[in-house]
Design a protein around this motif. Structure first.
Motif, PDB file in Angstrom:
ATOM      1  N   SER B 280     -49.724  -1.395 -17.095  1.00 16.35           N
ATOM      2  CA  SER B 280     -48.474  -2.077 -16.743  1.00 16.35           C
ATOM      3  C   SER B 280     -47.844  -2.703 -17.986  1.00 16.35           C
ATOM      4  CB  SER B 280     -48.700  -3.116 -15.654  1.00 16.35           C
ATOM      5  OG  SER B 280     -49.817  -3.894 -15.965  1.00 16.35           O
ATOM      6  N   VAL B 288     -46.471  -2.938  -9.805  1.00 14.63           N
ATOM      7  CA  VAL B 288     -45.083  -2.556  -9.587  1.00 14.63           C
ATOM      8  C   VAL B 288     -44.947  -1.766  -8.300  1.00 14.63           C
ATOM      9  CG1 VAL B 288     -43.180  -1.285 -10.569  1.00 14.63           C
ATOM     10  CG2 VAL B 288     -44.675  -2.600 -12.038  1.00 14.63           C
ATOM     11  N   GLN B 289     -43.855  -2.055  -7.639  1.00 16.44           N
ATOM     12  CA  GLN B 289     -43.529  -1.366  -6.392  1.00 16.44           C
ATOM     13  C   GLN B 289     -43.575   0.151  -6.570  1.00 16.44           C
ATOM     14  OE1 GLN B 289     -42.530  -3.237  -3.696  1.00 16.44           O
ATOM     15  NE2 GLN B 289     -42.305  -1.453  -2.365  1.00 16.44           N
ATOM     16  N   ARG B 290     -44.118   0.807  -5.571  1.00 12.29           N
ATOM     17  CA  ARG B 290     -44.160   2.264  -5.654  1.00 12.29           C
ATOM     18  C   ARG B 290     -42.904   2.860  -5.024  1.00 12.29           C
ATOM     19  NH1 ARG B 290     -47.830   4.905  -4.340  1.00 12.29           N
ATOM     20  NH2 ARG B 290     -49.511   3.449  -4.749  1.00 12.29           N
TER      21      ARG B 290
ATOM     22  N   GLY C  56     -45.741  11.002  -2.813  1.00  7.98           N
ATOM     23  CA  GLY C  56     -45.151   9.745  -3.253  1.00  7.98           C
ATOM     24  C   GLY C  56     -45.308   9.454  -4.733  1.00  7.98           C
ATOM     25  N   LEU C 109     -51.205   5.939 -13.491  1.00 11.03           N
ATOM     26  CA  LEU C 109     -50.089   4.997 -13.469  1.00 11.03           C
ATOM     27  C   LEU C 109     -49.429   5.077 -12.100  1.00 11.03           C
ATOM     28  CD1 LEU C 109     -48.555   6.038 -16.884  1.00 11.03           C
ATOM     29  CD2 LEU C 109     -50.079   4.126 -16.462  1.00 11.03           C
ATOM     30  N   SER C 110     -48.622   4.047 -11.819  1.00 11.11           N
ATOM     31  CA  SER C 110     -47.944   4.115 -10.522  1.00 11.11           C
ATOM     32  C   SER C 110     -46.517   3.619 -10.664  1.00 11.11           C
ATOM     33  CB  SER C 110     -48.695   3.285  -9.490  1.00 11.11           C
ATOM     34  OG  SER C 110     -48.628   1.930  -9.864  1.00 11.11           O
ATOM     35  N   GLY C 111     -45.709   3.956  -9.669  1.00 11.50           N
ATOM     36  CA  GLY C 111     -44.324   3.481  -9.613  1.00 11.50           C
ATOM     37  C   GLY C 111     -43.541   3.846 -10.849  1.00 11.50           C
ATOM     38  N   TYR C 112     -42.801   2.870 -11.367  1.00 16.05           N
ATOM     39  CA  TYR C 112     -41.956   3.124 -12.514  1.00 16.05           C
ATOM     40  C   TYR C 112     -42.766   3.532 -13.744  1.00 16.05           C
ATOM     41  CZ  TYR C 112     -37.975   1.107 -10.070  1.00 16.05           C
ATOM     42  OH  TYR C 112     -36.975   0.857  -9.183  1.00 16.05           O
ATOM     43  N   TYR C 113     -43.995   3.014 -13.836  1.00 12.16           N
ATOM     44  CA  TYR C 113     -44.817   3.366 -14.997  1.00 12.16           C
ATOM     45  C   TYR C 113     -45.185   4.840 -14.969  1.00 12.16           C
ATOM     46  CZ  TYR C 113     -44.942  -1.514 -16.128  1.00 12.16           C
ATOM     47  OH  TYR C 113     -44.563  -2.765 -16.483  1.00 12.16           O
TER      48      TYR C 113
END
Lengths: 387, 291, 325
Positions: B280, B288-290, C56, C109-113
């Motif tokens: 992160s 962080v929101q997915r 997702g 990693l997840s989301g924006y990352y």
């Protein structure tokens, strides 16, 4: 899973959109009285500095030809599409021009990658294509249906190296933009260096949208070259010129014909002082001697472009202007037969255009000689001819 | 040595630009958890407004700067009201695609209003450049680096010391909870949009003199700013500054020490490595929101 | 396994009939060009939809795999004289391997990352295409990619190419549908809803994500293969970051987690620029406005959005009909 039942509806919608497009698109009803000529230019997007004047010049040239009665009594009609410098868009446009609009010849595209992408389509369909891009791979090896009007990088590099020889500069550093234009320039600079007795100390590149090129210039300076060559199109080279001035680089800076337009002086401002570059004669039309064959053509083009669009003309629009006039010449007596147009294009000799004097042949589809370029330098914010 | 110093200066200048843009991303993210792909276009609008107001209409510089920043803020306001606010089911990915659409729209608008050619803007200060141990630092670079420092401090103060700032931070943590405690959450979102747009515009204003301004300048800058924000950790103020400076310096060092053609590749490779180690970002800590 | 019922076959039958009749009815090569382009984009959107819509996981770098497929096939067939049909599995393998290697660390990693990570991969691959000019032809592009041949004759005919492309799309559609309806598909959707919960009930989320990422990359490589041999020329710009974003837009605008939606999104975003030619200088503004408007008013995407409107209408008309009874 309640949606399953409705799936045929969605699937039908997909197809309805597609078929609707096929039906709604205006059909082609070719009027027999006009010659339709296609144009594919990068009117918007990163190469709009080429495509925009090209589109305007093509329209202007077509109007001028029609005003004097067209070709063999038939009017020309320009159908122009925007490729946005994207090869895929150019491929779609070339298919539309050939198969839907039914053009007899095509002018453009403006850049090398789209030109390379569409030329197989022109070859397959047997349609004369006059590209406005600089890349040498477009007409070498010669393809029967493909011509081009823009001066190749080969000539520009030769002009720069001859000037360096006169100035006694031997070791150079080169800084090219990281796209097809810069890459082709770098290749030619490297290929021709040995025969002009020039050594390339270091070759660097910069991104087309980079905001600061100090790092590249620092690295080049560390090699102590006699001169630098920057190869790119606006606005990058103007930033290079500014950075070089800020760093007090203290060595001659050469630019390419990619910046040969009044815009460059405006962008680089004081930093443009003393820069040298190869350019089409259009930049120095008024300084040419009276017996120069191009002088009248150039002054006429500059005057009519400025009058029509309230903008200064550049050499870029000239590529399309020349292409249309070459095409009009080849159209004479062809009756719209594409093979005949192609053959008469190959036979054009001594056509005086904006970019130079064209001499086509079966083995030469660019037709420009070394005299298409002159070396100019920037003095007090004006172009000056280097003798 | 002199070269290394010059690479650093160049890297810090570029990095400070990325940092300003990253700050805009971070502030918006903080309040809305949204990444605005049109942020680069705010930078473009700021720069081109300055072209018109300063170079075109010859307004005094401070006034031109103020008006340009205000104009971009106004665009941000309209954007939030007209395009983001009306969405019924605000799914993140939907909002992101709206901003993608907006970026194309703003670019098209910029092209219509200012044309396709680039513009040059003169330096803000008379003094051309200073020399440090043989390496040159232009006065505009100093302006840029200074702006980042001041901006980061002001924002830090805003979020830590003022009620509005704290309210905004509360919205970032939980919009619903903030709303329950009486914070006008919608207003905070709007404020974050305007603030982020103004900062984007400010980025455009300060870089205008060192580069050339054109309708398509925003895309690459927005992308680099986004990377910087991610590198530092989304939503972290100092992370954005650190990420920006680091990205700039990495780029310029890879030009100097490796190869300029691979400049971006090297920077991105290092960025990936950092993300793999710290998923992160450098200073980010919130998950962080997915999508 | 879902038993094949008539219901499930209806949309496919519809699809086959439409594609077939369009292929026989149309005879302008320009339309075939556009329709083939839609097919290629549809394949890419389907691939990305598996990853985004069902698992997702966002990818802002999918153009990289599209490009790897195109370049690998172009290289093998043009430079090493391999038959394109043999180059295809190699291209798929190449894209799959790259996806496996970069996907392993990136999918953590997840989301924006994750968006950032995939974006970085896309950029690096793009720069490799551009800078490794001795192999890829550099920024000027790769020329002379041979056309596909079938049974000893070249598939130059645009109609045959159209049928080839859409046959592949059909295959991908069926494949995706089967996958989604299977155990694996349900597991993927559970990752979409909550990865932690999925893991808690014993779904090997990391492995599944990686598998679907690789599958998606391989499908994209097939699209790249089809593009390269259709146009005969490729250059890095066709596989840039902008293209990756456009693919994401196709998926979202069509409607995530709907295979027909991916098709619709691809069709719309491919046709739109062709139709918007008429707007000339205003094209970008109009395009941006359309994109925003669709998303503002149909945030679930076109398929779901239009179905919603349809359902609403029906409810309204039912309500309107009731008092009359």
């Amino acid at each position: 899973m309640s949606g399953i039942r409705r799936k045929p509806g969605v699937c039908g919608m997909v197809m309805a959109v597609i078929l609707g497009f096929l039906v709604v698109s205006p059909g082609d009803a070719p009027a027999a009285e006009v010659y339709k000529v296609g144009g594919i230019f990068s009117i918007t997007g990163p190469a709009s500095f080429l495509g925009d004047p090209e589109k305007k010049s093509m329209e202007m040239a077509v109007e001028a030809i029609n005003a004097r009665g067209g070709v063999d009594g038939r009017m020309l009609e320009a159908v122009i599409y925007d490729s946005e410098a994207d090869p895929t868009k150019a491929v779609n446009a070339v298919n539309k021009l050939i198969h839907k609009d039914g053009v007899i010849a095509i002018v453009g595209p403006s850049n090398t990658p789209p030109s390379l992408a569409v030329l197989t389509y022109a070859e397959r369909a047997g349609i004369p294509l006059i590209s406005c891009a600089a890349g040498i791979g477009i007409t070498q090896p010669v393809k029967p249906w493909v011509f081009k009007t823009a001066q190749s990088d080969v000539l520009a590099v030769a002009a720069i190296y001859q000037d360096m020889q006169r100035e006694g500069l031997r070791r150079i550093g080169i800084l090219t933009v990281a796209n097809a234009f810069g890459e082709s320039g770098a290749q030619q600079l490297k290929a021709q260096a040995a025969q002009h007795g020039i050594e390339i100390a270091l070759a660097e590149s910069f991104g087309a949208q980079d905001t600061d090129m100090t790092a590249q210039l620092t690295k080049l300076r560390s090699q102590n070259p006699d001169a630098l060559v920057c190869w790119g199109t606006n606005p990058g080279p103007a930033v290079v010129a500014k950075n070089a001035r800020q760093m007090n680089l203290g060595m001659p800076l050469y630019q390419s014909h990619g910046v040969a337009s009044p815009k460059f002086i405006e962008l680089a401002g004081e930093a443009a002082e003393g820069l040298r570059l190869p350019a089409g004669k259009i930049l120095v039309a008024d300084l040419l001697s009276a017996d120069d064959p191009q002088k009248a053509v150039l002054q006429d083009y500059i005057r009519s472009y400025a009058a029509r669009y309230q903008q200064p003309a550049s050499g870029f629009g000239g590529y399309a202007f020349d292409a249309v006039h070459l095409l009009a010449k080849a159209l004479e007596g062809s009756g719209g037969d594409k093979q005949k147009i192609r053959q008469s294009l190959e036979q054009i000799r001594g056509h005086v255009g904006v970019s130079g004097v064209f001499n086509f042949s079966a083995t030469e589809h660019n037709g420009l000689g070394a005299e298409a370029f002159v070396m100019v330098k920037i003095e007090k914010g004006k172009w000056a001819l280097i003798p | 040595m002199q070269e290394i110093l010059q690479y650093l200066f160049s890297g810090l200048t570029n990095g400070a630009i990325y940092a300003v843009i990253a700050l805009g991303f971070s502030i918006l993210f903080n309040a809305t958890e949204l990444i605005n792909f049109a942020h680069g276009e705010f930078v473009m609008l700021g720069a081109l407004c300055l072209v018109t107001l300063w170079s075109g209409l010859h307004l005094p510089l401070p006034l031109a700067l103020l008006l340009s920043a205000a104009a971009v803020g106004g665009v941000g306001f309209l954007f939030q009201r007209l395009a983001i606010h009306p969405v019924r089911k605000p799914d993140h990915i939907v909002l992101v695609i709206i901003t993608v659409g907006a970026s194309i729209f703003f670019r098209g608008l910029g092209m219509l209003l200012w044309g396709k050619d680039a513009f040059a803007v003169p330096s803000f200060t008379r003094k051309a450049s200073v020399e440090v141990a043989g390496a040159v630092l232009t006065s505009q670079s100093l302006v840029i680096i200074g702006t980042v420092g001041v901006l980061a401090l002001v924002l830090h103060f805003f979020f830590r010391r003022t009620l509005t700032g704290k309210a905004m931070e509360a919205c970032a943590i939980s919009r619903r909870a903030a709303w329950l405690t009486g914070i006008p959450a919608q207003g905070m979102v709007l404020l974050a949009f305007v603030l982020s747009a103004v900062i984007g515009g400010l980025g455009g204003l300060i870089i205008a003199p060192i580069t050339m301004c054109s309708y398509d300048m925003g895309t690459v800058l927005g992308l680099k700013g986004f990377c910087a924000a991610m590198l530092g950790g989304l939503g972290s103020l100092w992370g954005a500054v650190l990420g920006g400076l680091l990205l700039g310096v990495l780029e310029s060092l890879s030009v100097g020490l490796i190869n300029s053609g691979l400049k971006d590749a090297t920077a991105f490779l290092l960025l990936l490595m950092i993300l793999y180690v710290r998923p992160s970002g450098l200073l980010g800590n919130r998950s962080v929101q997915r999508f | 396994m879902v038993r094949p019922s008539l219901h499930n076959l209806v949309p496919y039958a519809f699809f086959v009939v439409l594609v077939g009749s369009a292929g026989l009815w149309v005879d302008n090569p320009y339309y075939f060009q556009i329709l083939s382009m839609i097919g290629i984009h549809a394949l890419l959107a389907l691939a990305l939809n598996l990853l985004m819509g069902y698992a997702g996981q966002i990818s802002l770098g999918h153009a990289a795999f599209y490009g790897i497929g195109a370049y690998a096939s172009a290289l093998l067939s043009a430079r090493y004289g391999l038959s394109p049909w043999l180059a295809l599995p190699c291209a798929m393998l190449a894209a799959g391997l790259v996806a496996l290697v970069v996907g392993y660390p990136t999918l953590k990693l997840s989301g924006y990352y994750l968006g950032m990570g995939t974006l970085g991969i896309g950029m690096i691959v793009f720069i490799v295409f551009r800078e490794w000019s001795s192999v890829t032809g550099g920024a000027s592009g790769f020329v002379g990619i041979p056309p596909l041949g079938l049974g000893g004759r070249a598939l130059l005919d645009v109609r045959s190419y159209y049928f080839l492309v859409w046959a592949v799309v059909l295959l991908a559609l069926c494949g995706s549908q089967r996958l989604i309806r299977s155990r694996v598909g349900r597991a993927l959707r559970s990752i979409h809803d909550s990865e932690a919960a999925a893991r808690a009930v014993g779904i090997p989320t990391s492995r599944l994500k990686l598998q679907v990422f690789v599958l998606s990359a391989v499908m994209s490589a097939v699209a790249g293969f089809l593009y390269a041999h259709m146009v005969g020329f490729i250059s890095p710009d066709t596989f840039s970051f902008i293209v990756s974003v456009k693919l994401v837009t196709m998926v979202v605008i069509g409607g995530m987690a709907s295979i027909w939606g991916a098709l619709l999104g691809a069709a719309l975003l491919t046709l739109l620029p062709e139709v918007l030619h008429a707007f000339a200088e205003f094209e970008m503004v109009v395009y941006g406005l359309i994109l925003m408007t669709v998303m503002i008013f149909l945030p679930q995407g076109l398929t779901r959005g239009i179905l919603d409107i349809y359902a609403l209408r029906r409810r309204q008309s039912e309500r309107a009909a009731r008092p009359a009874d």
